[in-house]
Scaffold this active site. Structure first.
Site, mmCIF file in Angstrom:
data_model
loop_
_atom_site.group_PDB
_atom_site.id
_atom_site.type_symbol
_atom_site.label_atom_id
_atom_site.label_comp_id
_atom_site.label_asym_id
_atom_site.label_seq_id
_atom_site.Cartn_x
_atom_site.Cartn_y
_atom_site.Cartn_z
ATOM 1 C CB CYS A 81 31.472 129.265 70.226
ATOM 2 S SG CYS A 81 31.459 127.461 70.389
ATOM 3 C CB SER A 132 31.977 126.479 52.056
ATOM 4 O OG SER A 132 31.988 127.443 51.035
ATOM 5 N N GLY A 133 33.616 125.564 49.457
ATOM 6 C CA GLY A 133 34.773 125.742 48.577
ATOM 7 C C GLY A 133 35.325 127.142 48.531
ATOM 8 N NE ARG A 169 30.149 123.090 73.627
ATOM 9 C CZ ARG A 169 30.149 121.856 74.090
ATOM 10 N NH1 ARG A 169 29.395 121.539 75.124
ATOM 11 N NH2 ARG A 169 30.906 120.931 73.542
ATOM 12 C CG LEU A 170 27.064 125.456 66.809
ATOM 13 C CD1 LEU A 170 25.554 125.293 66.878
ATOM 14 C CD2 LEU A 170 27.476 126.046 65.466
ATOM 15 C CG ASN A 225 34.239 131.313 67.187
ATOM 16 O OD1 ASN A 225 33.659 130.306 66.812
ATOM 17 N ND2 ASN A 225 34.320 132.411 66.443
#
Length: 615
Positions: A2, A377-378, A50-51, A77
Site C-alpha cells: 500500500c 523474489s530472491g 490500498r492494494l 503498508n
C-alpha cells in the site's frame, strides 16, 4: 502492499485542508490502486492507498480500534508473516477480532504492547498509529528496510509518506538540494546514506527504527540491531537449522488471497524459493506455481562472460522450471524500451537509480502484474550469505572504501570544478565509510580475516542492499505489484549473521552453507552454478542510444545537468568504447553504458521535480 501518508500540525485545523491531503494521496495511487482512505481530526490527518492482498473485504484503512479509553488509528503498508501466531496470543488475552486482516492484528498489538509491539512483528512494514488519548503519533519501519518511510518537520508541520513525491505534494516541502543532497547524488548515487532523504529537510526512517512524535517533540530509537556472538552450532547442525529456517520462511510468505508467483532466474536464490513454493502449493492443493523471468532480445548474441557475470540465465531458467514443475513465462524486452523507460523508472523511484537495471525491472513488473498481484523474489541473499565478487576480491577486500564503488576518482572527474570544490567528494566518501565502519558490531576476539568479512557483510547489508530494496519496491509498486523478499526475514538474518565466514563458504564455494542446506531441493548442477546477477542488456545499441541522448542533453543550454558536470570530460566519455571484462563503476552491473544512463536520469529527475540547488 500500500501507500501511506500523514500530517500533524498542532496549531491548524486540518479538516480545512482536505485538498492538500487528497493531492498527497493521489501521488500514491500506483502503490494502492484498489481503494483510498482518509481519517482526519483537528490536528492530525492520515491517508491510505490500498492494494488488497489479504482479506479484501475487511482490511480497509485507515482503521480505528478501541481498548478501554484508548482509541488508536492506523495507516499501514506491509505484510505480517506471523499474523496467525499474534492473533492467537492476543485472543488469549481477551481481544476479539472482526476481520481476517493483518492490519487489525497489528493495531491490536499496539493496543496491547504500545510502542514495544514492533518487537513482536515478523514481516515487512511501514506504519503510523495515532494514539488519541496520548496525542502521540508512532511510526515504525521493518528491520531490514523493505518498505519505505520518509518524513519531514517544517516548523510546526510534521509529515510522513511512503514516497518522496508524496511529501513534495505538500506546499511546505520544496525540492531543494543542499550540499549533502548533491553529494548523495554525485558521490554516493545510486546508493544513499542510511536515513538520508536527499532533498533538504527530508529524512527516511532507518530500518529497524521507530519514531514517536507528540507535543513534546520527536524521539527516534532503534528497536532492533544486529548482535554479534559466537555461533553455537557445528556444520551439520547449522545446515539442518538453516534448512528449517528457509522452509518456514518461504512457506509463511505464500499467504495471499490474490494470485501469487515467484521470480525465477535459474540462480540459486530464486530457484530455492520457487522449488519450496511449488512443493508447498502442490501439497496444499493449490494451483501450479507461476514463475517469471526476464531476458532481452538478441542478448545471447552479444553476451560476453566476465568475472561479474560468468554466465547467462536462459538455459538455467528452463532447467529449474522443468525440474520443479511450474508454469513458466519469460518476459522479453527490447533495447528501445529500456531507453524509453529510463524517465518513468526515475519518477517511480523519485531519484536517479540503477539505469537500465531499474527500467528493465519496471517493464518486467508491468508484465507480471497482468497475471499476479504478489511475487516472491530472491533479492538480498547475496548480502546476507556473502555472494558478491567483492567478498573474494583481494583488491577490494582490504580497501578503505565501499567495495561496490569502483573508480570513485573517475566519477569525480566528471564533476564541474565548482561542484567538485563544493562537495569535496573524496572527503565525503571517506566520512561515510568511517561512519559505516563505526557501526559494525564486532565480535570480541574474532580473528582479523573473520572480522573483516563481518565488516564487508555489514556494509553490504546496510549500504548496498537498500539500493536494491528501493529498486524492488518502487519498480513493483509503480504497478501495484507486491514483491516479497524472504531472505530478509529477520530470524534468518540474525542466524546467518553469526555463522563464521569459513563455514558460510564451506566446500570453498560462495554461499557454500546455503548450497548445502538446499541439497535435495535443487538439482546438483544448479547448486554448483556460480552466481550471476540480475540480467542486463548487452546490446551495443543501448550504449549508442544513451550516448545520443546524453550528447543532446549537453548541447541543451537549459539542461540542469550541464551546469553540474565537466562537459568536456563527459564528451570524452561519450567517445570511449566499453572494454569487455572491465570493472563496473557501481555494483556488478553498472559499467560505461549505465554511467551515461545514470547521468541521463539525473537530468530527467532534476527537470521533472524542478529541483532547486541551494548549497
Amino acid at each position: 502492499m500500500c501507500g501511506i501518508a500523514g500530517w500533524v500540525e498542532w496549531e491548524a485545523d486540518l479538516s480545512q485542508h482536505m485538498p492538500i491531503l487528497e493531492k498527497m494521496n493521489s501521488t500514491l495511487i500506483p502503490r494502492g490502486p484498489d481503494a483510498a482512505g482518509f481519517w482526519i481530526s483537528r490536528h492530525v490527518a492520515l491517508t491510505h492507498r490500498r492494494l488488497a492482498v489479504v482479506d479484501p473485504a475487511g482490511g480497509s484503512q485507515p482503521m480505528t480500534r478501541r481498548s478501554g479509553n484508548k482509541v488508536c488509528t492506523i495507516t499501514y503498508n506491509g505484510e505480517l508473516y506471523n499474523t496467525a501466531d499474534l492473533k492467537d496470543e492476543l485472543t488469549s488475552r481477551g481481544y476479539i477480532f472482526t476481520t481476517n486482516s493483518d492490519t487489525e492484528v497489528l493495531l491490536t498489538s499496539y493496543l496491547e504492547w504500545g510502542t514495544n509491539c514492533v518487537e513482536h512483528l515478523n514481516g515487512i512494514f511501514a506504519f503510523a498509529i495515532w494514539d488519541e488519548l496520548n496525542e502521540t503519533l508512532f511510526l515504525a519501519r521493518d528491520r531490514m528496510g523493505v518498505k519505505p518511510l520518509f518524513y519531514t518537520k517544517k516548523g510546526d508541520v510534521f509529515l510522513f509518506a511512503s514516497e518522496l513525491k508524496c511529501l513534495l505534494a505538500h506546499p511546505a516541502v520544496e525540492p531543494v538540494l543542499d550540499t549533502e543532497g548533491l553529494a548523495e547524488i554525485f558521490v554516493m548515487g545510486p546508493s544513499r546514506t542510511p536515513g538520508h532523504g536527499v532533498f533538504r529537510d527530508i529524512a527516511e526512517l532507518k530500518p529497524g527504527y521507530c519514531l514517536v512524535y507528540n507535543r513534546q517533540g520527536m524521539h527516534i530509537r532503534p528497536y532492533w540491531i544486529l548482535i554479534s556472538q559466537p555461533h553455537p552450532h557445528d556444520l551439520n547442525s547449522t545446515v539442518v537449522n538453516l534448512r528449517d529456517l528457509l522452509q518456514d520462511t518461504f512457506k509463511r510468505q505464500l499467504v495471499s488471497d490474490v494470485p501469487i508467483c515467484t521470480l525465477l532466474s535459474g540462480g540459486l536464490d530464486s530457484s530455492a524459493i520457487s522449488a519450496i513454493a511449488a512443493r508447498e502449493m502442490a501439497a496444499t492443493g493449490k494451483d501450479i506455481l507461476r514463475t517469471f523471468s526476464v531476458d532481452y532480445i538478441d542478448n545471447e548474441r552479444y553476451f560476453q562472460a566476465d568475472h561479474f557475470q560468468p554466465n547467462s540465465d536462459s538455459q538455467w531458467v528452463g532447467r529449474v522450471a522443468e525440474y520443479i514443475g511450474v508454469q513458466h513465462s519469460t518476459v522479453m524486452l527490447d533495447t528501445p524500451e529500456l531507453v524509453e523507460a529510463l524517465d518513468a523508472a526515475t519518477v517511480a523511484r523519485d531519484l536517479p537509480g540503477m539505469a537500465d537495471v531499474d527500467s528493465s525491472l519496471y517493464l518486467f513488473c508491468r508484465e507480471i502484474k497482468r497475471s499476479a498481484t504478489v511475487a516472491l523474489s530472491g533479492e538480498c541473499a547475496d548480502e546476507i550469505f556473502g555472494g558478491y565478487p567483492w567478498f573474494r576480491d583481494p583488491s577490494t577486500l582490504w580497501s578503505p572504501n565501499f567495495p561496490w564503488m569502483n573508480d570513485p576518482d573517475g566519477r569525480v572527474r566528471l564533476l564541474s570544478p565548482e561542484l567538485h570544490s563544493l562537495l569535496n567528494p573524496t572527503q565525503y566518501l571517506e566520512e561515510k565509510y568511517q561512519e559505516a565502519l563505526s557501526e559494525v558490531p564486532h565480535l570480541r576476539g574474532e580473528e582479523p580475516y573473520e572480522a573483516r568479512m563481518r565488516e564487508i557483510t555489514y556494509f553490504s547489508m546496510t549500504r548496498f542492499m537498500p539500493t536494491l530494496l528501493d529498486r524492488k519496491d518502487r519498480m513493483s509498486m509503480a504497478f501495484g505489484l507486491e514483491i516479497r523478499v524472504p531472505y530478509c526475514d529477520h530470524r534468518l538474518v540474525e542466524y546467518v549473521w553469526n555463522i563464521p565466514w569459513r563455514m558460510k563458504t564451506c566446500n570453498q564455494m560462495e554461499k557454500g552453507i546455503l548450497r548445502q542446506a538446499l541439497t535435495g531441493i535443487l538439482p546438483d548442477d544448479v547448486l554448483a552454478r556460480r552466481k550471476s546477477p540480475y540480467p542486463k542488456t548487452h546490446n551495443p545499441g543501448y550504449l549508442a542510444s544513451v550516448q545520443r541522448r546524453l550528447a543532446e542533453i549537453l548541447a541543451d543550454p537549459s539542461s540542469p545537468l550541464a551546469q553540474l558536470v565537466n562537459g568536456q570530460a563527459v564528451r570524452d566519455l561519450l567517445q570511449v568504447k566499453p572494454v569487455a571484462g572491465g570493472k563496473p563503476w557501481f555494483g556488478q552491473l553498472m559499467k560505461e553504458p549505465q554511467l551515461l544512463a545514470y547521468l541521463v536520469q539525473v537530468d530527467a529527475w532534476m527537470r521533472h521535480y524542478r529541483v532547486q540547488i541551494r548549497p
